[in-house]
Enzyme design. Structure first.
Site, PDB file in Angstrom:
ATOM      1  N   ILE A 187       0.810  -1.225   0.000  1.00 54.27           N
ATOM      2  CA  ILE A 187       0.000   0.000   0.000  1.00 54.27           C
ATOM      3  C   ILE A 187       0.838   1.268   0.000  1.00 54.27           C
ATOM      4  CG2 ILE A 187      -2.031  -1.065   1.074  1.00 54.27           C
ATOM      5  CD1 ILE A 187      -0.929   0.363   3.733  1.00 54.27           C
ATOM      6  N   LYS A 188       2.117   1.159  -0.285  1.00 57.31           N
ATOM      7  CA  LYS A 188       2.949   2.365  -0.269  1.00 57.31           C
ATOM      8  C   LYS A 188       2.806   3.148  -1.585  1.00 57.31           C
ATOM      9  CE  LYS A 188       4.021   1.789   3.943  1.00 57.31           C
ATOM     10  NZ  LYS A 188       4.865   0.804   4.506  1.00 57.31           N
ATOM     11  N   ASN A 189       3.386   4.353  -1.651  1.00 57.07           N
ATOM     12  CA  ASN A 189       3.211   5.215  -2.828  1.00 57.07           C
ATOM     13  C   ASN A 189       3.604   4.503  -4.121  1.00 57.07           C
ATOM     14  OD1 ASN A 189       2.410   7.222  -1.119  1.00 57.07           O
ATOM     15  ND2 ASN A 189       4.236   8.506  -1.363  1.00 57.07           N
TER      16      ASN A 189
END
Ligand code: PLP
Length: 385
Positions: A187-189
């Site tokens: 779910i990171k950038n």
């Protein structure tokens, strides 16, 4: 195949695919070269070019990046590492992994980030490193503390798990000269599925991290093919990034300009929608410079607001329950007033690239409704359904 499940505001976070990830993974599967290899190395070069730096070392996760960064920073048993309690538990686990002692510090209430003053006040004779956490994607400027830290031989290890693409002044985070760690978790950038990266300060540090991530073995595949043995040159772990995961990251990186604009716009849309609500204070991630990772607000009666929004299908979350109150870290507990106050009030609104303006309006209007009831003593039977 792109984004099959069409996530909406029921999810707090979600990866966003551009369509080329699956083809890139299929090419690696067909190649038979799944582990660390040429795709990993290309991903490292592309990330280094994107950040405007010489070198970047890909690893299996953000946690692995933090662990290896602390090893090359020379942190070991008995050393104190200054760390905000307001972070994901991975930051603290990395300190324990090297035998260090977490010295929890408070954060600024508006940004949930450490400041020069908070860091300097926590320095002792045993301090070896400081781990600023770039909360929500916000870059941290420790320039006032830097001279003193350097004079005392204290290393800065940035936890930039939230902040891939963010800027500090004109430079990207990772290009400011500190040891910096990114996460490319789901779910990171930017996601690799799972993955992380260490930005080393010197070529020697890069070599050391490359050895550490491959079990201390430095031979190339070609060298190995021609000998009956291999050389283990140092301590090391199975921490490399696979070609499969790197392929996902490469496809994501090619579209990062879109990611950057989309995440900023979402945050700004939230901010203007939220401005009409009383009793809601956004945590400022500085979207003019950052690529926002979270949209967090502070509200009174947070637990009741959380429960009611969840019961209406709004994917709210809490980032994070503070670490100094966790059982595993009880030995290092201390009083941190701003963190403890924030811990009761922070609420993360759904924040991912599948959201439309309509989703955001829906979330903000549900929040507004719930807050009307939460103004007094909120009772679960009187809240809107
Ligand atoms: C995600 C995260 C990490 C750990 O990264 P992983 O890739 O999940 O191991 C560390 N610190 C913070 C603040 C994070 O959000």
């Amino acid at each position: 195949m792109t984004n099959p499940s069409r996530p909406n505001s029921r999810r707090n976070a979600s990866p966003y695919l551009y369509g080329e990830e699956a083809e890139a993974v299929a090419r690696v599967l067909e190649s038979g070269q799944y582990g660390h290899g040429a795709v990993t190395e290309e991903f490292e070069r592309r990330v280094a070019d994107f950040l405007g730096i010489r070198d970047a070392v890909a690893v299996a996760s953000g946690t692995a990046a933090l662990h290896l960064a602390l090893i090359v920073a020379g942190v070991g048993p008995g050393d104190e590492v200054i760390v905000p309690s307001m972070t994901f538990c991975a930051t603290v686990q990395a300190i324990l992994a090297v035998g260090g002692t977490p010295a929890f510090v408070d954060v600024h209430p508006a940004t949930l980030c450490v400041t020069d003053q908070l860091v300097m006040d926590a320095v002792t004779d045993r301090t070896r490193a400081v781990m600023p956490v770039l909360f929500g994607g916000r870059a941290i400027d420790l320039s006032r503390a830097r001279k003193e830290l350097t004079a005392r031989n204290i290393v800065i290890v940035e936890d930039a798990a939230h902040a891939f693409g963010s800027r500090s002044g004109t430079r990207r985070v990772g290009a400011t000269g500190d040891l910096t760690c990114f996460s490319f978790g789901p779910i990171k950038n930017l996601t690799c599925g799972q993955g992380g990266m260490v930005i080393p300060r010197t070529p020697e540090e890069a070599d050391a991290i490359r050895r550490l991530r491959l079990l201390g073995v430095v031979q190339s595949q070609a060298q190995r093919a021609n000998t009956t043995t291999y050389r283990v040159e140092s301590f090391g772990l199975r921490y490399q990034l696979s070609n499969l995961n790197a392929a996902v990251g490469l496809a994501q990186l090619a579209h990062f300009g879109t990611t950057e604009r989309a995440r900023r716009n979402l945050w700004r849309t939230y901010r203007s929608a939220l401005s009409s609500l009383e009793g809601v204070t956004p945590v400022d991630v500085d979207p003019d410079h950052s690529v926002p990772h979270l949209c967090q607000v502070r509200v009174k009666n947070r637990d009741a607001v959380f429960a009611h929004l969840r019961s209406q299908g709004v994917g709210v979350g809490v980032h994070y329950p503070p670490n100094h109150s966790q059982p595993a870290f009880a030995a290092w507990k201390r009083t941190l007033p701003a963190t403890e106050q924030a811990a009761k009030e922070i609420l993360s609104l759904p924040f991912h690239q599948h959201l439309t303006e309509q989703h955001i309006e829906h979330v903000v209007s549900a929040l507004g409704q719930v807050l009307k009831y939460a103004g007094g003593t909120m009772c679960s039977t009187t809240a809107p359904r």
